[in-house]
Structure formats: C-alpha cells, structure tokens
Design a protein around this motif. Structure first.
Motif, mmCIF file in Angstrom:
data_model
loop_
_atom_site.group_PDB
_atom_site.id
_atom_site.type_symbol
_atom_site.label_atom_id
_atom_site.label_comp_id
_atom_site.label_asym_id
_atom_site.label_seq_id
_atom_site.Cartn_x
_atom_site.Cartn_y
_atom_site.Cartn_z
ATOM 1 N N PRO A 59 0.860 -1.372 0.011
ATOM 2 C CA PRO A 59 0.052 -0.045 -0.108
ATOM 3 C C PRO A 59 0.860 1.252 -0.037
ATOM 4 O O PRO A 59 0.413 2.238 -0.722
ATOM 5 N N GLU A 60 2.035 1.153 0.500
ATOM 6 C CA GLU A 60 2.772 2.490 0.778
ATOM 7 C C GLU A 60 3.461 2.595 -0.728
ATOM 8 O O GLU A 60 3.632 3.811 -1.079
ATOM 9 N N LEU A 61 3.908 1.503 -1.354
ATOM 10 C CA LEU A 61 4.562 1.607 -2.675
ATOM 11 C C LEU A 61 3.229 2.158 -3.648
ATOM 12 O O LEU A 61 3.570 2.953 -4.662
ATOM 13 N N ALA A 62 2.023 1.625 -3.340
ATOM 14 C CA ALA A 62 0.843 2.280 -4.493
ATOM 15 C C ALA A 62 0.632 3.749 -4.161
ATOM 16 O O ALA A 62 0.601 4.205 -5.206
ATOM 17 N N HIS A 63 0.845 4.269 -2.909
ATOM 18 C CA HIS A 63 0.777 5.652 -2.755
ATOM 19 C C HIS A 63 1.761 6.359 -3.775
ATOM 20 O O HIS A 63 1.554 7.214 -4.216
ATOM 21 N N LYS A 121 -10.169 3.374 -1.827
ATOM 22 C CA LYS A 121 -10.713 2.454 -3.081
ATOM 23 C C LYS A 121 -9.809 2.310 -3.993
ATOM 24 O O LYS A 121 -9.288 1.475 -4.445
ATOM 25 N N VAL A 122 -9.233 3.637 -4.164
ATOM 26 C CA VAL A 122 -8.129 3.649 -5.311
ATOM 27 C C VAL A 122 -6.980 2.872 -5.035
ATOM 28 O O VAL A 122 -6.356 2.217 -5.921
ATOM 29 N N ILE A 123 -6.331 3.256 -3.725
ATOM 30 C CA ILE A 123 -5.003 2.642 -3.349
ATOM 31 C C ILE A 123 -5.234 1.223 -3.323
ATOM 32 O O ILE A 123 -4.340 0.393 -3.567
ATOM 33 N N ASP A 124 -6.489 0.458 -2.766
ATOM 34 C CA ASP A 124 -6.700 -0.918 -2.889
ATOM 35 C C ASP A 124 -6.627 -1.468 -4.422
ATOM 36 O O ASP A 124 -6.091 -2.532 -4.615
ATOM 37 N N LEU A 130 -0.416 -3.605 -8.955
ATOM 38 C CA LEU A 130 1.299 -3.416 -8.814
ATOM 39 C C LEU A 130 1.465 -5.108 -8.441
ATOM 40 O O LEU A 130 2.553 -5.625 -8.850
ATOM 41 N N ALA A 131 0.859 -6.042 -7.712
ATOM 42 C CA ALA A 131 1.021 -7.096 -7.350
ATOM 43 C C ALA A 131 0.815 -8.254 -8.389
ATOM 44 O O ALA A 131 1.484 -9.162 -8.643
ATOM 45 N N ASP A 171 0.766 -8.106 3.258
ATOM 46 C CA ASP A 171 0.701 -7.140 2.160
ATOM 47 C C ASP A 171 2.143 -6.252 1.768
ATOM 48 O O ASP A 171 2.188 -5.022 1.804
ATOM 49 N N ALA A 172 3.208 -7.049 1.836
ATOM 50 C CA ALA A 172 4.427 -6.499 1.553
ATOM 51 C C ALA A 172 5.331 -7.296 0.868
ATOM 52 O O ALA A 172 5.070 -8.616 0.510
#
Length: 360
Positions: A59-63, A121-124, A130-131, A171-172
C-alpha cells in the motif's frame, strides 16, 4: 530469507535492473514507476545496518506510484497521454478517478485529506495492480519462464494473485539483505535513467509526440511553480518576506524552493518548502544542502507554524518524511562530499557528530 546472500557491489545490482528494463519492449511505464517508488521508499526507510533486509508495504508503494502519475494524467497540449498499450490502464484510471473525487487536488496527499474514502478504494485497486503486474515481472527477463529474485521473493506473486494471498504475506514484499542500501546509494544514477526511459516510452506510445514536440519530460516530471503559489503569502506572514537562505528581502513573486531537491526525492510537504530569492534558488538548483539548512527546515518552532498553515491550506507538512529522507540521503553519502551552504558557498559533509534527525 536468511539463506539469501547480501548484495555485494551496488553497481552490479543496478546493472541487472537496467538490463531487465532495456531488454524487450515495455507495454507500460508501470515497471519504471514501481522501481522509482522502491528507490524513494528505501531512501526514506533506510535500515540501520547495510546488510539488513527491508519490508516494503505494497500500500505504501501504491501511494508512491500513484503520486508519480498524479500530475502526468493532466492533458498535454489538450490531449491525454497514453502510458500503456493495453486498452485499460488501471493506475492512470485510478489517478484520474481520485483527481475528480478530490475536486482536482494539487497533490495526492491533499486528495487523501479531501476524499479519504475514494483514496482508500483507489489505493486498494493500485495495490492489486502492482502485485499482478510490475512487481512479479520486475525481476524477469522477457521470454524467461521464471524470475531471478535478486531484489525480493516474488514466488507468491502472479497475474491473478488475490487480496487474500497478499494479506497472508503481510501486504508486503521483503527486500533481500543489502538491497535497500544499494538502491538508496544508486538513487542519483537510477532516477535520471528511469526518467529517460519513461519519456522514450511515452513518445513511443503517443505518435503525435514527435521530436518537434518540446518538453515532454517537463510535463511528466517537472515542477509547476504556479502550484506552489498558494504557500507563498502564508509563508511570508509566518516567517517574514525573506529568503530562507540569505535573508534578503523578497519581491512579490519569489521562488518557492525544495530544501531537499526534487531531483533527489519528490517531497512537496510544507516542511520541505521554503521562501527563496532567485539568486539562491538558481545557485542551489539540485545540489545537496548543508546539514545546518536541514536543521533549520526541521526546527521545532518552524514546525508549529507549518502545522497552522497546513490546517488552513489542507496541505500536509510531511515533516517526519523529510527527516527520514534526509537521514537516508546523508547516510548514503561519502564523507567530504560537497554540500551547498549558501550563494557560491560550499562545505564538505561531515556526519561524525550527527544532528538528532540523522541518528539511526
């Protein structure tokens, strides 16, 4: 992970990365964005010891990835830029969706404050993208049936990986021993190289961008000075109409400067912004600032005023992030490297007696 050998020469790791990126035809700019986000995460979360591993929350990478595309989804000469050969570019759609939900917020962090539910929602969605795409392909040569996990274990990642599987892995992704330090040290070389590849990909995917179309790089990675105009008057009210560096009196439309240069780490939080005169702003450019300038930017009294400005503007200070990025950048520099201390002034870096923010 205990059986993985620590990274040796960081340059060899960099060469392996570039070889993967330059082999074959990229179908999207997502690999470049993911790697750039990984580098910045390593800078800001540098492990205390050189050969430590580092968990990177997706999630941090997604941000960070979403933040890279935040300005890029704006029209260029009235046209939207393609960044994928696929019919549905999930990350660009996510960025555009959140921009609309946040009423055209100037930054991703402002959008998170204005539209928290839309942001979640967008980050999810970006996490899953990414995955399923760049994270499990970043270590694989085109045409190869298997990856070479020299950055992190990607055995659990694939095109159809589920949120349940990601949660079971925290999640990492976990960077192998020494990779975080290697990527942080390579940042000054990798970031410009990635930007060049990115511009080439965008030109290739958008046929109207021939050689006569100027400043594509400026649109993708440049800083819009008008975007920082909102902080100018509040800063002058709080700190006086003086250059942060030389204290000269400022005219009406003076520059706003990034203390930690944008070329090193992309932080637009108020704690990384200062009033500057044109002379200091031009002379400093992308140079590494002297330690005392970071001390002043992170001063407790200044932080109090910045929090007040942040509330009125809905603009985050990101003080902790600035401190973390500075810590990662300076700890990765060799002793004696020149730093910018003022107009036409340089001093050698010496961290033998580190300030509080530089200690592990």
């Amino acid at each position: 992970m205990d059986t993985v050998q620590p990274v040796g020469d960081p340059l060899l790791l960099g060469q392996r990365l570039v070889a993967i990126l330059e082999t074959g035809l990229r179908t999207a700019t997502y690999k470049l964005a993911t790697l750039m986000a990984l580098v910045e995460h390593c800078i800001e979360n540098l492990p205390a010891r050189e050969h430590d591993s580092l968990a990177v929350p997706i999630p941090e990478l997604a941000h960070r990835v979403l933040d890279l595309y935040w300005r890029q989804v704006r029209p260029f000469d009235g046209r939207e830029l393609r960044q994928s050969t696929q019919s549905r570019a999930r990350i660009l759609i996510a960025a555009t969706t959140l921009r609309h939900a946040s009423r055209g917020a100037s930054s991703l962090d402002t959008a998170r404050l204005r539209a928290p539910e839309a942001y979640r929602k967008v980050i999810d969605d970006v996490v899953l993208c990414l995955a399923q795409q760049p994270l499990h392909r970043l270590q694989k040569l085109p045409g190869s049936p298997t990856s070479d996990p020299f950055l992190y274990d990607d055995a659990f990642l694939h095109d159809q990986v589920s949120r349940r599987t990601l949660r079971s892995h925290g999640d990492a992704v976990v960077l192998n021993p020494g990779v975080a330090h290697a990527l942080a040290r390579l940042s000054g070389l990798l970031k410009p190289a990635l930007e060049v590849m990115w511009v080439d990909d965008v030109r290739r995917m958008n046929k109207f961008l021939d050689e006569d179309v100027p400043d594509v790089a400026g649109h993708l990675f440049g800083r819009s000075r008008s975007g920082f105009a909102a902080v100018r008057e509040p800063f002058k009210d709080a700190f006086g109409p003086h250059c942060f560096y030389c204290r000269t009196h400022l005219p009406a439309n003076n520059p706003i400067d990034h203390v930690l240069p944008w070329s090193l780490v992309g932080i637009d939080g108020l704690a990384n912004l200062v009033l500057a005169c044109a002379r200091c702003n031009g002379d400093k450019s992308g140079a590494l600032p002297a330690l005392n300038l970071i001390d002043r930017a992170l001063d407790d009294d200044r932080a109090i005023s910045l929090e007040q400005i942040a509330t009125s503007l809905q603009w985050p200070t990101q003080r902790d992030r600035v401190a973390a990025a500075a810590r990662g950048i300076y700890r990765g520099q060799p002793t004696g490297v020149p730093t910018w201390s003022g107009f036409r002034q340089r001093e050698r870096l010496d961290i033998s007696f580190p300030p509080a923010w530089l200690r592990p």
